[in-house]
Design a protein around this motif. Structure first.
Motif, PDB file in Angstrom:
ATOM      1  N   ARG A  30      40.070  45.408  41.228  1.00  0.00           N
ATOM      2  CA  ARG A  30      40.991  45.867  42.288  1.00  0.00           C
ATOM      3  C   ARG A  30      40.624  47.248  42.827  1.00  0.00           C
ATOM      4  N   ARG A 106      41.582  33.027  41.439  1.00  0.00           N
ATOM      5  CA  ARG A 106      41.717  34.467  41.237  1.00  0.00           C
ATOM      6  C   ARG A 106      41.529  34.832  39.761  1.00  0.00           C
ATOM      7  N   GLY A 110      41.164  41.046  41.942  1.00  0.00           N
ATOM      8  CA  GLY A 110      40.577  41.646  43.133  1.00  0.00           C
ATOM      9  C   GLY A 110      39.508  40.793  43.788  1.00  0.00           C
ATOM     10  N   GLY A 111      39.467  39.499  43.454  1.00  0.00           N
ATOM     11  CA  GLY A 111      38.426  38.635  44.003  1.00  0.00           C
ATOM     12  C   GLY A 111      37.209  38.631  43.112  1.00  0.00           C
ATOM     13  N   ASN A 177      34.755  35.047  50.091  1.00  0.00           N
ATOM     14  CA  ASN A 177      35.368  36.117  49.303  1.00  0.00           C
ATOM     15  C   ASN A 177      35.770  37.286  50.201  1.00  0.00           C
ATOM     16  N   GLN A 181      39.684  38.364  50.847  1.00  0.00           N
ATOM     17  CA  GLN A 181      40.156  39.648  50.332  1.00  0.00           C
ATOM     18  C   GLN A 181      40.564  40.615  51.442  1.00  0.00           C
TER      19      GLN A 181
END
Length: 219
Positions: A30, A106, A110-111, A177, A181
């Protein structure tokens, strides 16, 4: 008695270390690897700084251990489940499908951990960058190995370059991605699957298509 208590301490130490690394991976995904400090992580986990320092010794060692832990998570979620698929196009397709699921589920809040880490450290020479590059290079090489096997097995049409094919396939997932995000686009995984399916199908020979069809129908 001494041996039993010693074994318990080792197990407790491993449990604590795993707990630290789980939190570190989530925070790094993150906020970036550079955000990881022993002080901040100790506060997040309600541990003493001295206790956490005993596990890692420095911020850099903590970061390296976090990357290594993330690689194991990545392998467990993406690489290992695909190893039941036949080598070549089928396994390549399975790797890519698992990579999309890793983003959808997930696994890291944070991806993609490695996409974030690469963006953070791509122009910062040193041990951290080298360790990230090692992980990303291993993934690229794994995909390329399956594309080369597919080529050797005549699953690809002769004009297809395995290295170029993998470059293009990875781009679909990278874009998924990024758009999910940053732009909160909820349709990117569907589009990534469609792009990968079409690219693999167009690259495959008739023999390759027969092998690939069952795996594409599941995705």
């Amino acid at each position: 008695m001494g041996t039993a208590s010693g074994g318990t301490r080792v197990l407790q130490g491993e449990t604590t270390r795993n707990r630290i690394l789980k939190t570190a991976m989530d925070l790094a995904s993150r906020h970036g690897l550079d955000s990881l400090t022993i002080g901040e992580l100790a506060k997040e986990l309600d541990l003493s700084k001295s206790g956490l320092f005993a596990h890692f010794g420095s911020k850099e060692e903590l970061q390296i251990a976090t990357i290594e832990a993330a690689e194991k998570v990545f392998g467990g979620a993406i690489v290992k489940p695909a190893e039941t698929s036949p080598p070549g196009l089928c396994r390549l397709s399975a790797y890519l499908e698992n990579d999309i699921r890793y983003l959808e589920d997930r696994v890291f809040p944070g991806g993609c951990f490695f996409a974030a880490a690469a963006a953070e450290y791509d122009d910062r020479p040193g041990r951290i960058r080298d360790r990230i590059a090692l992980s990303i290079g291993k993934w690229r090489d794994l995909l390329t190995q399956q594309a080369r096997i597919a080529s050797e097995n005549a699953e690809l049409i002769p004009s297809v370059d395995p290295f170029q094919l993998v470059f293009e396939l990875k781009a679909f997932i990278h874009e998924a991605n990024f758009n999910h995000q940053l732009l909160h686009d909820e349709d990117v995984h569907v589009r990534a699957r469609r792009g990968i399916r079409d690219r693999l199908w167009n690259a495959a020979s008739e023999f390759g298509r027969r092998a690939l069809a069952p795996s594409l129908e599941k995705s």
